[in-house]
Write a protein that holds these residues in place. Structure first.
Motif, PDB file in Angstrom:
ATOM      1  N   VAL A 194       0.856  -1.195   0.000  1.00 20.07           N
ATOM      2  CA  VAL A 194       0.000   0.000   0.000  1.00 20.07           C
ATOM      3  C   VAL A 194       0.886   1.237   0.000  1.00 20.07           C
ATOM      4  O   VAL A 194       2.065   1.170   0.349  1.00 20.07           O
ATOM      5  N   ARG A 195       0.277   2.369  -0.379  1.00 19.43           N
ATOM      6  CA  ARG A 195       1.060   3.588  -0.526  1.00 19.43           C
ATOM      7  C   ARG A 195       0.539   4.667   0.411  1.00 19.43           C
ATOM      8  O   ARG A 195      -0.643   4.719   0.739  1.00 19.43           O
ATOM      9  N   TYR A 196       1.439   5.552   0.827  1.00 19.23           N
ATOM     10  CA  TYR A 196       1.103   6.654   1.711  1.00 19.23           C
ATOM     11  C   TYR A 196       0.764   7.892   0.874  1.00 19.23           C
ATOM     12  O   TYR A 196       1.640   8.605   0.404  1.00 19.23           O
ATOM     13  N   GLY A 197      -0.516   8.143   0.673  1.00 19.20           N
ATOM     14  CA  GLY A 197      -0.936   9.370   0.003  1.00 19.20           C
ATOM     15  C   GLY A 197      -0.367   9.545  -1.399  1.00 19.20           C
ATOM     16  O   GLY A 197      -0.209   8.599  -2.169  1.00 19.20           O
ATOM     17  N   GLU A 198      -0.028  10.792  -1.720  1.00 20.67           N
ATOM     18  CA  GLU A 198       0.451  11.141  -3.049  1.00 20.67           C
ATOM     19  C   GLU A 198       1.914  10.742  -3.250  1.00 20.67           C
ATOM     20  O   GLU A 198       2.676  10.594  -2.292  1.00 20.67           O
ATOM     21  N   LEU A 199       2.301  10.601  -4.502  1.00 22.89           N
ATOM     22  CA  LEU A 199       3.673  10.196  -4.820  1.00 22.89           C
ATOM     23  C   LEU A 199       4.704  11.199  -4.313  1.00 22.89           C
ATOM     24  O   LEU A 199       5.844  10.838  -4.030  1.00 22.89           O
ATOM     25  N   GLU A 200       4.307  12.456  -4.186  1.00 25.40           N
ATOM     26  CA  GLU A 200       5.258  13.483  -3.759  1.00 25.40           C
ATOM     27  C   GLU A 200       5.798  13.227  -2.352  1.00 25.40           C
ATOM     28  O   GLU A 200       6.871  13.711  -2.001  1.00 25.40           O
ATOM     29  N   TYR A 201       5.079  12.441  -1.573  1.00 26.43           N
ATOM     30  CA  TYR A 201       5.548  12.133  -0.225  1.00 26.43           C
ATOM     31  C   TYR A 201       6.803  11.267  -0.247  1.00 26.43           C
ATOM     32  O   TYR A 201       7.462  11.103   0.779  1.00 26.43           O
ATOM     33  N   TYR A 202       7.108  10.705  -1.403  1.00 24.32           N
ATOM     34  CA  TYR A 202       8.277   9.831  -1.530  1.00 24.32           C
ATOM     35  C   TYR A 202       9.435  10.521  -2.249  1.00 24.32           C
ATOM     36  O   TYR A 202      10.441   9.882  -2.560  1.00 24.32           O
ATOM     37  N   ASP A 203       9.313  11.799  -2.495  1.00 27.99           N
ATOM     38  CA  ASP A 203      10.349  12.519  -3.248  1.00 27.99           C
ATOM     39  C   ASP A 203      11.684  12.561  -2.513  1.00 27.99           C
ATOM     40  O   ASP A 203      12.730  12.793  -3.142  1.00 27.99           O
ATOM     41  N   TYR A 204      11.681  12.318  -1.225  1.00 30.25           N
ATOM     42  CA  TYR A 204      12.938  12.392  -0.469  1.00 30.25           C
ATOM     43  C   TYR A 204      13.975  11.382  -0.948  1.00 30.25           C
ATOM     44  O   TYR A 204      15.173  11.547  -0.728  1.00 30.25           O
ATOM     45  N   ILE A 205      13.538  10.343  -1.635  1.00 29.99           N
ATOM     46  CA  ILE A 205      14.486   9.324  -2.087  1.00 29.99           C
ATOM     47  C   ILE A 205      15.420   9.873  -3.167  1.00 29.99           C
ATOM     48  O   ILE A 205      16.534   9.359  -3.360  1.00 29.99           O
ATOM     49  N   SER A 206      15.004  10.933  -3.866  1.00 28.74           N
ATOM     50  CA  SER A 206      15.789  11.442  -4.990  1.00 28.74           C
ATOM     51  C   SER A 206      17.140  12.009  -4.563  1.00 28.74           C
ATOM     52  O   SER A 206      18.067  12.094  -5.383  1.00 28.74           O
ATOM     53  N   SER A 207      17.264  12.391  -3.314  1.00 30.60           N
ATOM     54  CA  SER A 207      18.538  12.935  -2.830  1.00 30.60           C
ATOM     55  C   SER A 207      19.082  12.142  -1.648  1.00 30.60           C
ATOM     56  O   SER A 207      19.910  12.636  -0.887  1.00 30.60           O
ATOM     57  N   HIS A 208      18.612  10.925  -1.502  1.00 32.28           N
ATOM     58  CA  HIS A 208      18.992  10.118  -0.341  1.00 32.28           C
ATOM     59  C   HIS A 208      20.348   9.444  -0.557  1.00 32.28           C
ATOM     60  O   HIS A 208      20.653   8.985  -1.667  1.00 32.28           O
ATOM     61  N   PRO A 209      21.174   9.347   0.500  1.00 35.00           N
ATOM     62  CA  PRO A 209      22.494   8.700   0.371  1.00 35.00           C
ATOM     63  C   PRO A 209      22.443   7.239  -0.053  1.00 35.00           C
ATOM     64  O   PRO A 209      23.437   6.706  -0.547  1.00 35.00           O
ATOM     65  N   VAL A 210      21.300   6.580   0.139  1.00 34.21           N
ATOM     66  CA  VAL A 210      21.207   5.176  -0.234  1.00 34.21           C
ATOM     67  C   VAL A 210      21.417   4.970  -1.726  1.00 34.21           C
ATOM     68  O   VAL A 210      21.820   3.880  -2.174  1.00 34.21           O
ATOM     69  N   LEU A 211      21.171   5.992  -2.538  1.00 32.90           N
ATOM     70  CA  LEU A 211      21.270   5.845  -3.985  1.00 32.90           C
ATOM     71  C   LEU A 211      22.686   5.481  -4.427  1.00 32.90           C
ATOM     72  O   LEU A 211      22.869   4.717  -5.382  1.00 32.90           O
ATOM     73  N   GLU A 212      23.684   6.034  -3.755  1.00 34.68           N
ATOM     74  CA  GLU A 212      25.069   5.732  -4.133  1.00 34.68           C
ATOM     75  C   GLU A 212      25.355   4.244  -3.953  1.00 34.68           C
ATOM     76  O   GLU A 212      25.917   3.585  -4.840  1.00 34.68           O
ATOM     77  N   GLU A 213      24.965   3.705  -2.797  1.00 34.78           N
ATOM     78  CA  GLU A 213      25.177   2.279  -2.566  1.00 34.78           C
ATOM     79  C   GLU A 213      24.347   1.438  -3.529  1.00 34.78           C
ATOM     80  O   GLU A 213      24.819   0.424  -4.059  1.00 34.78           O
ATOM     81  N   ALA A 214      23.110   1.848  -3.758  1.00 37.89           N
ATOM     82  CA  ALA A 214      22.223   1.074  -4.611  1.00 37.89           C
ATOM     83  C   ALA A 214      22.765   0.982  -6.034  1.00 37.89           C
ATOM     84  O   ALA A 214      22.721  -0.083  -6.663  1.00 37.89           O
ATOM     85  N   ASN A 215      23.285   2.077  -6.563  1.00 32.41           N
ATOM     86  CA  ASN A 215      23.846   2.054  -7.917  1.00 32.41           C
ATOM     87  C   ASN A 215      25.083   1.178  -8.005  1.00 32.41           C
ATOM     88  O   ASN A 215      25.296   0.485  -9.007  1.00 32.41           O
ATOM     89  N   LYS A 216      25.908   1.178  -6.967  1.00 34.50           N
ATOM     90  CA  LYS A 216      27.084   0.308  -6.952  1.00 34.50           C
ATOM     91  C   LYS A 216      26.668  -1.157  -6.954  1.00 34.50           C
ATOM     92  O   LYS A 216      27.248  -1.980  -7.679  1.00 34.50           O
ATOM     93  N   MET A 217      25.651  -1.476  -6.157  1.00 31.49           N
ATOM     94  CA  MET A 217      25.200  -2.866  -6.091  1.00 31.49           C
ATOM     95  C   MET A 217      24.549  -3.294  -7.402  1.00 31.49           C
ATOM     96  O   MET A 217      24.679  -4.447  -7.822  1.00 31.49           O
ATOM     97  N   LEU A 218      23.864  -2.366  -8.055  1.00 33.13           N
ATOM     98  CA  LEU A 218      23.257  -2.696  -9.342  1.00 33.13           C
ATOM     99  C   LEU A 218      24.330  -3.049 -10.367  1.00 33.13           C
ATOM    100  O   LEU A 218      24.181  -4.001 -11.147  1.00 33.13           O
ATOM    101  N   ILE A 219      25.431  -2.295 -10.368  1.00 36.14           N
ATOM    102  CA  ILE A 219      26.543  -2.582 -11.288  1.00 36.14           C
ATOM    103  C   ILE A 219      27.132  -3.960 -10.995  1.00 36.14           C
ATOM    104  O   ILE A 219      27.420  -4.743 -11.910  1.00 36.14           O
TER     105      ILE A 219
END
Length: 252
Positions: A194-219
């Motif tokens: 299930v989702r919490y309200g509008e999609l904008e509530y999840y915009d914080y992921i766009s600048s989250h530090p987890v992205l660096e690790e996630a991209n490395k693991m994807l590679i």
């Protein structure tokens, strides 16, 4: 102290003697020495925390109007007093124990003071306690799980339980671990169907530090299996349970 001969031998190594000192302090604590908990170096700090704990309990119990005073529930107050002496070096946890103890003699609250609260407090870290504070004002928060997905629809979970109230986003793994523990003890529930309200509530992921690790693991995954092509952000909700509502009211 015949139970600890290995550690009290004068010929023992310094690490062994240090272990012996700690075990001796814990043994003494169990038979009535409630001031020296870990070692002599910590005695003053522990004494201060112990006195602060006693002060909190006294204040909270004395603030209860006389017409609401009742005999305490022994199955709660007994274990709470016994367990709390091992946890009073954490300000958040001794505050919780003080609140729980005072609630057992308050007729307005005792019906919500569950015996399991003693064990729950014992299994919380200071970080767990700080996370719960956020749920005093809100029943739920958006939560994100980061997956690496392949073209066949299969995925590998890279990181889950990413919430936006993290004070230090770099420590997102520690926060995720705490969320998992709060799930385990029955205080929080996380649902990615299930989702919490509008999609904008999840915009914080766009600048989250987890992205660096996630991209490395994807590679790394792509090197093993070229079918892994992208990151997916599974949007869900982290909600406090009914037990958590009572726990917050009684212990926080």
């Amino acid at each position: 102290m015949g139970i600890l001969p290995k550690f009290i031998d004068n010929a023992a190594s310094k690490p062994a003697q240090a272990v012996g000192d700690t075990l001796t302090d814990l043994w003494n604590l169990g038979i009535g020495n409630h001031v020296s908990l870990w070692s002599k170096k910590q005695e003053l700090r522990h004494k201060h925390n112990f006195e602060d704990y006693v002060y909190k309990v006294q204040n909270k119990t004395q603030d209860i109007p006389e017409e609401f005073l009742k005999e305490p529930e022994l199955n709660i107050i007994g274990p709470a007093i016994e367990a709390s002496k091992f946890y009073i070096d954490s300000e958040q946890l001794r505050e919780m124990f003080a609140n729980l103890i005072s609630s057992t003699i308050d007729s307005r609250k005792f019906s919500k003071a569950h015996p399991s609260f003693v064990e729950i407090i014992k299994q919380l870290s200071p970080l767990d306690a700080s996370i719960l504070v956020n749920f005093k004002q809100s029943n739920q928060f958006p939560a994100i799980r980061v997956d690496a997905s392949n073209v066949e629809g299969n995925y590998v979970v890279i990181q889950q339980h990413i919430l936006d109230f993290n004070e230090d986003k770099v420590k997102y793994k520690a926060y995720a671990s705490s969320i998992s523990n709060l799930q385990r003890v029955g205080l929080l529930a996380v649902d990615y169907s299930v989702r919490y309200g509008e999609l904008e509530y999840y915009d914080y992921i766009s600048s989250h530090p987890v992205l660096e690790e996630a991209n490395k693991m994807l590679i790394e995954l792509r090197d093993i299996d070229p079918k892994f092509t992208k990151l997916d952000f599974k949007k869900g909700i982290c909600t406090k349970t009914p037990l958590c509502e009572d726990f917050i009211e009684i212990c926080l």
